[in-house]
Design a protein around this motif. Structure first.
Motif, PDB file in Angstrom:
ATOM      1  N   ALA A 194      44.330  30.319  46.571  1.00  0.00           N
ATOM      2  CA  ALA A 194      45.326  29.258  46.349  1.00  0.00           C
ATOM      3  C   ALA A 194      46.139  29.535  45.089  1.00  0.00           C
ATOM      4  CB  ALA A 194      44.641  27.898  46.244  1.00  0.00           C
ATOM      5  N   SER A 195      45.475  29.994  44.034  1.00  0.00           N
ATOM      6  CA  SER A 195      46.166  30.327  42.784  1.00  0.00           C
ATOM      7  C   SER A 195      47.135  31.494  42.995  1.00  0.00           C
ATOM      8  CB  SER A 195      45.157  30.687  41.688  1.00  0.00           C
ATOM      9  OG  SER A 195      44.303  29.596  41.431  1.00  0.00           O
ATOM     10  N   TYR A 196      46.711  32.488  43.761  1.00  0.00           N
ATOM     11  CA  TYR A 196      47.561  33.657  44.054  1.00  0.00           C
ATOM     12  C   TYR A 196      48.806  33.232  44.826  1.00  0.00           C
ATOM     13  CZ  TYR A 196      48.985  38.301  45.658  1.00  0.00           C
ATOM     14  OH  TYR A 196      49.701  39.446  45.913  1.00  0.00           O
ATOM     15  N   ILE A 197      48.605  32.423  45.872  1.00  0.00           N
ATOM     16  CA  ILE A 197      49.720  31.961  46.708  1.00  0.00           C
ATOM     17  C   ILE A 197      50.690  31.113  45.886  1.00  0.00           C
ATOM     18  CG2 ILE A 197      50.341  30.477  48.683  1.00  0.00           C
ATOM     19  CD1 ILE A 197      47.560  31.370  49.885  1.00  0.00           C
ATOM     20  N   ALA A 198      50.139  30.267  45.008  1.00  0.00           N
ATOM     21  CA  ALA A 198      50.975  29.417  44.159  1.00  0.00           C
ATOM     22  C   ALA A 198      51.892  30.258  43.274  1.00  0.00           C
ATOM     23  CB  ALA A 198      50.096  28.517  43.292  1.00  0.00           C
ATOM     24  N   LEU A 199      51.317  31.269  42.636  1.00  0.00           N
ATOM     25  CA  LEU A 199      52.102  32.147  41.761  1.00  0.00           C
ATOM     26  C   LEU A 199      53.139  32.947  42.546  1.00  0.00           C
ATOM     27  CD1 LEU A 199      49.247  33.470  39.422  1.00  0.00           C
ATOM     28  CD2 LEU A 199      51.127  31.947  38.774  1.00  0.00           C
ATOM     29  N   ALA A 200      52.737  33.419  43.730  1.00  0.00           N
ATOM     30  CA  ALA A 200      53.625  34.236  44.563  1.00  0.00           C
ATOM     31  C   ALA A 200      54.868  33.461  45.005  1.00  0.00           C
ATOM     32  CB  ALA A 200      52.871  34.753  45.778  1.00  0.00           C
ATOM     33  N   PHE A 201      54.708  32.189  45.282  1.00  0.00           N
ATOM     34  CA  PHE A 201      55.832  31.371  45.748  1.00  0.00           C
ATOM     35  C   PHE A 201      56.455  30.516  44.643  1.00  0.00           C
ATOM     36  CE2 PHE A 201      53.797  32.325  49.795  1.00  0.00           C
ATOM     37  CZ  PHE A 201      54.906  32.577  50.611  1.00  0.00           C
ATOM     38  N   GLY A 202      56.021  30.733  43.419  1.00  0.00           N
ATOM     39  CA  GLY A 202      56.581  29.982  42.301  1.00  0.00           C
ATOM     40  C   GLY A 202      56.136  28.528  42.278  1.00  0.00           C
ATOM     41  N   MET A 203      55.024  28.226  42.953  1.00  0.00           N
ATOM     42  CA  MET A 203      54.492  26.856  42.982  1.00  0.00           C
ATOM     43  C   MET A 203      53.557  26.656  41.789  1.00  0.00           C
ATOM     44  SD  MET A 203      53.488  26.889  47.015  1.00  0.00           S
ATOM     45  CE  MET A 203      52.760  25.256  47.103  1.00  0.00           C
ATOM     46  N   SER A 204      53.418  25.423  41.371  1.00  0.00           N
ATOM     47  CA  SER A 204      52.495  25.130  40.280  1.00  0.00           C
ATOM     48  C   SER A 204      51.080  24.931  40.837  1.00  0.00           C
ATOM     49  CB  SER A 204      52.938  23.857  39.544  1.00  0.00           C
ATOM     50  OG  SER A 204      52.830  22.736  40.404  1.00  0.00           O
ATOM     51  N   GLU A 205      50.080  25.159  39.969  1.00  0.00           N
ATOM     52  CA  GLU A 205      48.688  24.909  40.366  1.00  0.00           C
ATOM     53  C   GLU A 205      48.497  23.446  40.745  1.00  0.00           C
ATOM     54  OE1 GLU A 205      45.894  25.996  37.359  1.00  0.00           O
ATOM     55  OE2 GLU A 205      45.594  27.999  38.167  1.00  0.00           O
ATOM     56  N   THR A 206      49.219  22.568  40.042  1.00  0.00           N
ATOM     57  CA  THR A 206      49.116  21.130  40.314  1.00  0.00           C
ATOM     58  C   THR A 206      49.531  20.806  41.739  1.00  0.00           C
ATOM     59  OG1 THR A 206      49.545  20.595  37.993  1.00  0.00           O
ATOM     60  CG2 THR A 206      49.905  18.836  39.601  1.00  0.00           C
ATOM     61  N   LEU A 207      50.681  21.358  42.182  1.00  0.00           N
ATOM     62  CA  LEU A 207      51.165  21.096  43.541  1.00  0.00           C
ATOM     63  C   LEU A 207      50.186  21.625  44.581  1.00  0.00           C
ATOM     64  CD1 LEU A 207      53.328  20.138  45.526  1.00  0.00           C
ATOM     65  CD2 LEU A 207      54.404  22.382  45.334  1.00  0.00           C
ATOM     66  N   VAL A 208      49.675  22.834  44.366  1.00  0.00           N
ATOM     67  CA  VAL A 208      48.717  23.423  45.306  1.00  0.00           C
ATOM     68  C   VAL A 208      47.459  22.549  45.387  1.00  0.00           C
ATOM     69  CG1 VAL A 208      47.251  25.437  45.779  1.00  0.00           C
ATOM     70  CG2 VAL A 208      49.577  25.755  44.976  1.00  0.00           C
ATOM     71  N   GLY A 209      46.996  22.061  44.217  1.00  0.00           N
ATOM     72  CA  GLY A 209      45.810  21.199  44.184  1.00  0.00           C
ATOM     73  C   GLY A 209      46.033  19.884  44.900  1.00  0.00           C
ATOM     74  N   LEU A 210      47.240  19.297  44.721  1.00  0.00           N
ATOM     75  CA  LEU A 210      47.561  18.002  45.319  1.00  0.00           C
ATOM     76  C   LEU A 210      47.769  18.078  46.827  1.00  0.00           C
ATOM     77  CD1 LEU A 210      50.097  16.615  42.675  1.00  0.00           C
ATOM     78  CD2 LEU A 210      47.853  15.650  43.171  1.00  0.00           C
ATOM     79  N   THR A 211      48.131  19.255  47.324  1.00  0.00           N
ATOM     80  CA  THR A 211      48.466  19.383  48.752  1.00  0.00           C
ATOM     81  C   THR A 211      47.457  20.241  49.511  1.00  0.00           C
ATOM     82  OG1 THR A 211      50.002  21.180  48.158  1.00  0.00           O
ATOM     83  CG2 THR A 211      50.933  18.965  48.394  1.00  0.00           C
ATOM     84  N   ILE A 212      47.617  21.561  49.431  1.00  0.00           N
ATOM     85  CA  ILE A 212      46.805  22.490  50.238  1.00  0.00           C
ATOM     86  C   ILE A 212      45.311  22.339  49.967  1.00  0.00           C
ATOM     87  CG2 ILE A 212      46.357  24.920  50.787  1.00  0.00           C
ATOM     88  CD1 ILE A 212      49.280  25.464  49.834  1.00  0.00           C
ATOM     89  N   VAL A 213      44.910  22.443  48.698  1.00  0.00           N
ATOM     90  CA  VAL A 213      43.481  22.405  48.354  1.00  0.00           C
ATOM     91  C   VAL A 213      42.891  21.022  48.618  1.00  0.00           C
ATOM     92  CG1 VAL A 213      41.787  22.728  46.514  1.00  0.00           C
ATOM     93  CG2 VAL A 213      43.739  24.262  46.668  1.00  0.00           C
ATOM     94  N   ALA A 214      43.636  19.967  48.239  1.00  0.00           N
ATOM     95  CA  ALA A 214      43.143  18.598  48.447  1.00  0.00           C
ATOM     96  C   ALA A 214      42.911  18.308  49.928  1.00  0.00           C
ATOM     97  CB  ALA A 214      44.132  17.587  47.859  1.00  0.00           C
ATOM     98  N   MET A 215      43.868  18.698  50.783  1.00  0.00           N
ATOM     99  CA  MET A 215      43.719  18.452  52.217  1.00  0.00           C
ATOM    100  C   MET A 215      42.589  19.297  52.805  1.00  0.00           C
ATOM    101  SD  MET A 215      47.508  17.892  53.808  1.00  0.00           S
ATOM    102  CE  MET A 215      48.780  18.059  52.604  1.00  0.00           C
ATOM    103  N   GLY A 216      42.493  20.527  52.340  1.00  0.00           N
ATOM    104  CA  GLY A 216      41.437  21.413  52.841  1.00  0.00           C
ATOM    105  C   GLY A 216      40.043  20.924  52.496  1.00  0.00           C
ATOM    106  N   THR A 217      39.864  20.481  51.245  1.00  0.00           N
ATOM    107  CA  THR A 217      38.534  20.012  50.827  1.00  0.00           C
ATOM    108  C   THR A 217      38.213  18.627  51.387  1.00  0.00           C
ATOM    109  OG1 THR A 217      39.463  19.222  48.730  1.00  0.00           O
ATOM    110  CG2 THR A 217      38.439  21.396  48.706  1.00  0.00           C
TER     111      THR A 217
END
Length: 315
Positions: A194-217
């Motif tokens: 998730a951290s790798y994908i966030a950096l690759a697409f210029g997304m913040s860790e916060t956004l990834v945590g609030l969306t992809i990771v939060a929904m997945g977990t």
């Protein structure tokens, strides 16, 4: 941008989620069976082992993030998961079928969730961090809460039913060990990819945590709630969500900040206040008619869609 590397990371992210969810399933099954062998009442198992089991993915991801210094992911994962649980899971279930709420939940569990969310919000606003001491306070609160639940359950004759063991002791231990391994490995894969994908697409860790990771977990809570709804077990749907949110704040954030204090970005103020506001709304909806109906379900789902759209465009 290396597309092959991104595809590999997406595959690893999916594998991580599968390991987290199946690991949690194995852990719950094995632990519940050991409890049955030891003749521990079913209600106590549900209030503790199952509640922790469905929050295990959030715990694993947040604690792993904390250990690796990705504290933004630890906090945003919990905020995103709690919002997902209240707005989408309860909202969706209420749209499908009216959810009546038990009187005990209205008197104890829902108010405790509101108080706990208020304490967390106060901790954050007072110093824009969750310190080690504050993390320990959150852990003490969950220990006190679970102890009270167990004490009350033991006083009630209805709660003293014990399920028959479905697995042998050896097989139960294997389930527990495999479950914990799956949760740990899955958490590592999810955080790293998730951290790798966030950096690759210029997304913040916060956004990834609030969306992809939060929904997945939160998938274990979603699957458990929909399965319970199909069997007309409304209390399990509501208890699963409230219990998971309580564990997320007290145990997940408590343990994460006790390991490594979590510094809060001022940009997360809206997300923090929204979690507190939705928790209060969730309480008001439940307290008003002792149920969640289609109208309230629609409002919760609409809020979730609006919030997700805002979170994505804000980035």
């Amino acid at each position: 941008m290396d597309f092959i590397s991104i595809i590999i990371q997406v595959v690893l992210l999916i594998v991580g989620f599968v390991l987290l969810i199946k690991g949690a399933d194995f852990f719950v099954d094995g632990s519940s069976n050991v409890a049955s062998i030891l003749k521990i009442p079913t209600l106590i198992v549900g209030l503790t082992i199952v509640a922790f089991g469905t929050s295990a993915p959030e715990a694993a991801v947040s604690i792993t993030s904390s250990l690796s210094g990705s504290n933004a992911l630890a906090l945003s994962n919990v905020i995103g998961s709690n919002l997902f649980n209240m707005m989408l899971i309860i909202g969706l279930c209420a749209l499908l079928k009216e959810l009546k709420i038990d009187e005990k939940v209205l008197k104890l569990d829902l108010p405790f969730l509101v108080i706990l969310t208020g304490i967390l919000t106060a901790f954050i606003l007072l110093g824009w961090k969750i310190s080690r001491i504050e993390g320990i306070i959150l852990i003490i609160l969950i220990i006190a809460y679970v102890s009270y639940l167990v004490y009350n359950a033991r006083k009630s004759k209805e709660s003293l039913t014990v399920e028959k063991p479905k697995l042998s002791l050896l097989r139960s231990i294997i389930y527990i060990v495999c479950g914990v391994a799956g949760i740990i490995i899955g958490a590592d894969l999810v955080v790293d990819s998730a951290s790798y994908i966030a950096l690759a697409f210029g997304m913040s860790e916060t956004l990834v945590g609030l969306t992809i990771v939060a929904m997945g977990t939160s998938l274990p809570e979603l699957v458990t709630s929909l399965a319970a709804l199909k069997k007309d077990e409304n209390q399990l749907v509501i208890g699963n969500v409230i219990g998971s949110n309580i564990f997320n704040i007290s145990l997940v954030l408590g343990a994460s900040s006790a390991i490594s204090p979590i510094s809060i970005n001022h940009n997360m103020l809206l997300d923090i206040m929204l979690m507190f506001g939705v928790t209060i709304l969730f309480f008001i909806f439940g307290k008003t008619h002792n149920k969640y109906d289609k109208k309230e379900g629609f409002i919760l789902v609409a809020l979730f869609i609006a919030y997700m759209a805002f979170a994505i465009f804000r980035n």
